[in-house]
Design a protein around this motif. Structure first.
Motif, short mmCIF file in Angstrom:
data_model
loop_
_atom_site.label_atom_id
_atom_site.label_comp_id
_atom_site.label_asym_id
_atom_site.label_seq_id
_atom_site.Cartn_x
_atom_site.Cartn_y
_atom_site.Cartn_z
N ALA A 1 64.37 -36.59 -33.54
CA ALA A 1 63.55 -36.11 -34.64
C ALA A 1 62.24 -35.55 -34.08
N GLU A 2 61.85 -34.38 -34.57
CA GLU A 2 60.67 -33.69 -34.06
C GLU A 2 59.67 -33.45 -35.18
N LYS A 3 58.41 -33.69 -34.90
CA LYS A 3 57.34 -33.31 -35.82
C LYS A 3 56.49 -32.23 -35.15
N HIS A 4 55.82 -31.43 -35.98
CA HIS A 4 55.04 -30.31 -35.45
C HIS A 4 53.82 -30.12 -36.33
N ALA A 5 52.68 -29.83 -35.71
CA ALA A 5 51.43 -29.73 -36.44
C ALA A 5 51.45 -28.64 -37.51
N ALA A 6 52.29 -27.61 -37.33
CA ALA A 6 52.35 -26.53 -38.31
C ALA A 6 53.11 -26.92 -39.56
N PHE A 7 53.77 -28.08 -39.53
CA PHE A 7 54.60 -28.52 -40.65
C PHE A 7 54.25 -29.98 -41.01
N PRO A 8 53.06 -30.22 -41.51
CA PRO A 8 52.64 -31.60 -41.79
C PRO A 8 53.54 -32.26 -42.84
N GLY A 9 53.85 -33.53 -42.62
CA GLY A 9 54.68 -34.27 -43.56
C GLY A 9 56.14 -33.93 -43.49
N ARG A 10 56.53 -33.19 -42.46
CA ARG A 10 57.94 -32.78 -42.32
C ARG A 10 58.45 -33.17 -40.95
N TYR A 11 59.79 -33.21 -40.84
CA TYR A 11 60.41 -33.46 -39.54
C TYR A 11 61.66 -32.61 -39.44
N PHE A 12 61.96 -32.19 -38.23
CA PHE A 12 63.18 -31.46 -37.91
C PHE A 12 64.12 -32.39 -37.16
N PHE A 13 65.44 -32.17 -37.26
CA PHE A 13 66.39 -32.72 -36.31
C PHE A 13 66.57 -31.66 -35.24
N SER A 14 66.10 -31.96 -34.05
CA SER A 14 65.95 -30.94 -33.01
C SER A 14 66.66 -31.34 -31.73
N VAL A 15 66.95 -30.35 -30.90
CA VAL A 15 67.46 -30.56 -29.55
C VAL A 15 66.54 -29.84 -28.58
N ALA A 16 66.11 -30.55 -27.56
CA ALA A 16 65.37 -29.95 -26.45
C ALA A 16 66.30 -29.85 -25.26
N VAL A 17 66.37 -28.68 -24.65
CA VAL A 17 67.09 -28.53 -23.39
C VAL A 17 66.06 -28.56 -22.28
N LEU A 18 66.12 -29.63 -21.50
CA LEU A 18 65.21 -29.86 -20.38
C LEU A 18 65.80 -29.26 -19.12
N THR A 19 64.97 -28.68 -18.29
CA THR A 19 65.43 -27.98 -17.10
C THR A 19 65.26 -28.83 -15.85
N PRO A 20 65.85 -28.41 -14.72
CA PRO A 20 65.63 -29.12 -13.46
C PRO A 20 64.18 -29.10 -12.99
N GLU A 21 63.35 -28.31 -13.66
CA GLU A 21 61.91 -28.33 -13.37
C GLU A 21 61.18 -29.30 -14.30
N GLY A 22 61.92 -29.93 -15.20
CA GLY A 22 61.32 -30.89 -16.11
C GLY A 22 60.70 -30.30 -17.36
N GLU A 23 60.93 -29.01 -17.61
CA GLU A 23 60.32 -28.33 -18.75
C GLU A 23 61.30 -28.21 -19.92
N ILE A 24 60.76 -28.08 -21.13
CA ILE A 24 61.57 -27.74 -22.30
C ILE A 24 61.65 -26.22 -22.36
N ASP A 25 62.80 -25.68 -22.02
CA ASP A 25 62.95 -24.22 -22.03
C ASP A 25 63.71 -23.73 -23.26
N LEU A 26 64.27 -24.64 -24.04
CA LEU A 26 64.92 -24.27 -25.31
C LEU A 26 64.68 -25.40 -26.28
N ALA A 27 64.25 -25.05 -27.50
CA ALA A 27 64.14 -26.01 -28.59
C ALA A 27 64.91 -25.46 -29.77
N TYR A 28 65.85 -26.24 -30.25
CA TYR A 28 66.67 -25.82 -31.39
C TYR A 28 66.47 -26.80 -32.53
N ARG A 29 66.20 -26.28 -33.73
CA ARG A 29 66.05 -27.13 -34.92
C ARG A 29 67.25 -26.90 -35.83
#
Length: 338
Positions: A103-131
């Motif tokens: 579950a993901e929250k975001h400052a642009a959407f107060p009081g809301r949550y997304f069911f999200s997937v983060a794809v983490l890379t071998p560099e440790g970064e989030i390079d894809l976020a899907y809601r």
């Protein structure tokens, strides 16, 4: 030019627990404990099984529960944030791509949550976020806050595809493969491996429709993509993968890991054969522009989240009634009276 060597995709079912207590609210430290379990699974998927791609199920970080928005907001994290940084560090140490649903929250959407997937890379970064876009749920669907979503993330964030050294990666969550359009759209944007975290507690479809079992191999076949479905550990259904011809591949090596070989170059050779790439044979010019139809509206809950399932069912009912008024759908005849 060297090609992409075949690699192992690990569908992982970690024995994580629910983060919610008897009062329905998140327990202190429970999410951190689940993330530690997931980090360990990432390390073992790579170290013991040679995986380069690790896919976790839906709700693996939180457990599944039919609780309301207050509970989910309490368990939601930010992208980026400390929880995702820990998972990213595990992916970096293991040298893998890891798909994590949470579950993901975001400052642009107060009081809301997304069911999200983060794809983490071998560099440790989030390079894809899907809601998650499709299916009735009290979480916020991006299309229900369409204008603000586009302003915040851009239109491409509805169906993102990540181009990587192990192929093009796309994500679909839960029952979304019941709709063919989003996976087709991702395939046309370069997706070659579709990752599908699910939480199928009994069967793959809560309405028990037999055709639902066909959707994932059909999505793989019609789009010439690999498809990996990772199911939650508490679910009765095993995780499964299919190749670009819709053939089941791989096997479970333990209760926790299902391993399959992804051969991107074989996929690309198959797509290059005459009639082997159904995407190349598409005829969009003979189709109707669906955006002109009165289907699910944009910004249906732009001002406030839905108060409950009845509010979403009301929107669905309005869409069906508009289609019926256009002669595109037909209401059933009244039930015969005894």
């Amino acid at each position: 030019m060297s090609g992409i060597a075949p690699y192992i995709m690990a569908l992982c079912r970690p024995a994580t627990g629910s983060v919610f207590g008897a009062d329905g609210m998140p327990l202190d430290g429970a999410l951190d404990a689940n993330i530690a379990i997931a980090c360990d699974a990432i390390a073992r998927a790579a170290g013991e099984h040679g995986a380069r791609l690790v896919v976790f199920p839906q709700f693996a970080m939180t457990g599944y529960t039919p609780l309301g928005p207050e509970a989910w907001l309490g368990a939601a994290v930010t992208f980026p944030g400390p929880e995702m940084e820990r998972l990213g560090e595990a992916a970096r140490k293991a040298g893998v791509y890891a798909a994590v649903q949470i579950a993901e929250k975001h400052a642009a959407f107060p009081g809301r949550y997304f069911f999200s997937v983060a794809v983490l890379t071998p560099e440790g970064e989030i390079d894809l976020a899907y809601r998650k876009n499709y299916s009735l749920s009290l979480r916020t669907s991006p299309v229900d806050v369409y204008d603000r979503f586009v302003e915040t993330f851009g239109h491409a964030a509805f169906l993102p595809v990540l181009d990587t050294p192990i192929g093009g990666l796309g994500v679909t969550i839960g029952a979304e493969p019941h709709w063919p359009e989003p996976i087709r759209a991702m395939a046309l944007k370069g997706a070659e491996v579709i990752l599908n975290p699910v939480a199928a507690m009994q069967g793959i479809d809560y309405l028990n429709r037999p055709g639902a079992e066909l959707c994932r191999p059909v999505r793989a076949f019609e789009n010439a993509v690999y498809f990996g479905m990772a199911n939650i550990a508490q679910g009765e259904l095993a995780s499964q993968a299919w190749d670009y011809e819709g053939r089941p591949i791989g096997a479970a090596v333990s209760e926790e890991f299902h391993l399959s070989t992804i051969d991107i170059e074989a996929l690309r050779r198959a797509r290059s054969q005459p009639a082997g790439n159904l995407l190349a044979g598409m005829l969009p010019q003979i189709e109707e522009d669906r955006s002109a139809l009165t289907l699910w509206p944009s910004n249906a809950f732009g001002d406030a989240p839905p108060a409950g399932f009845a509010a979403m069912i009301a929107v669905e009912t309005q869409v069906r009634e508009r289609l019926q008024a256009l002669g595109r759908d037909h209401a059933p005849a009244p039930e015969p009276t005894s």
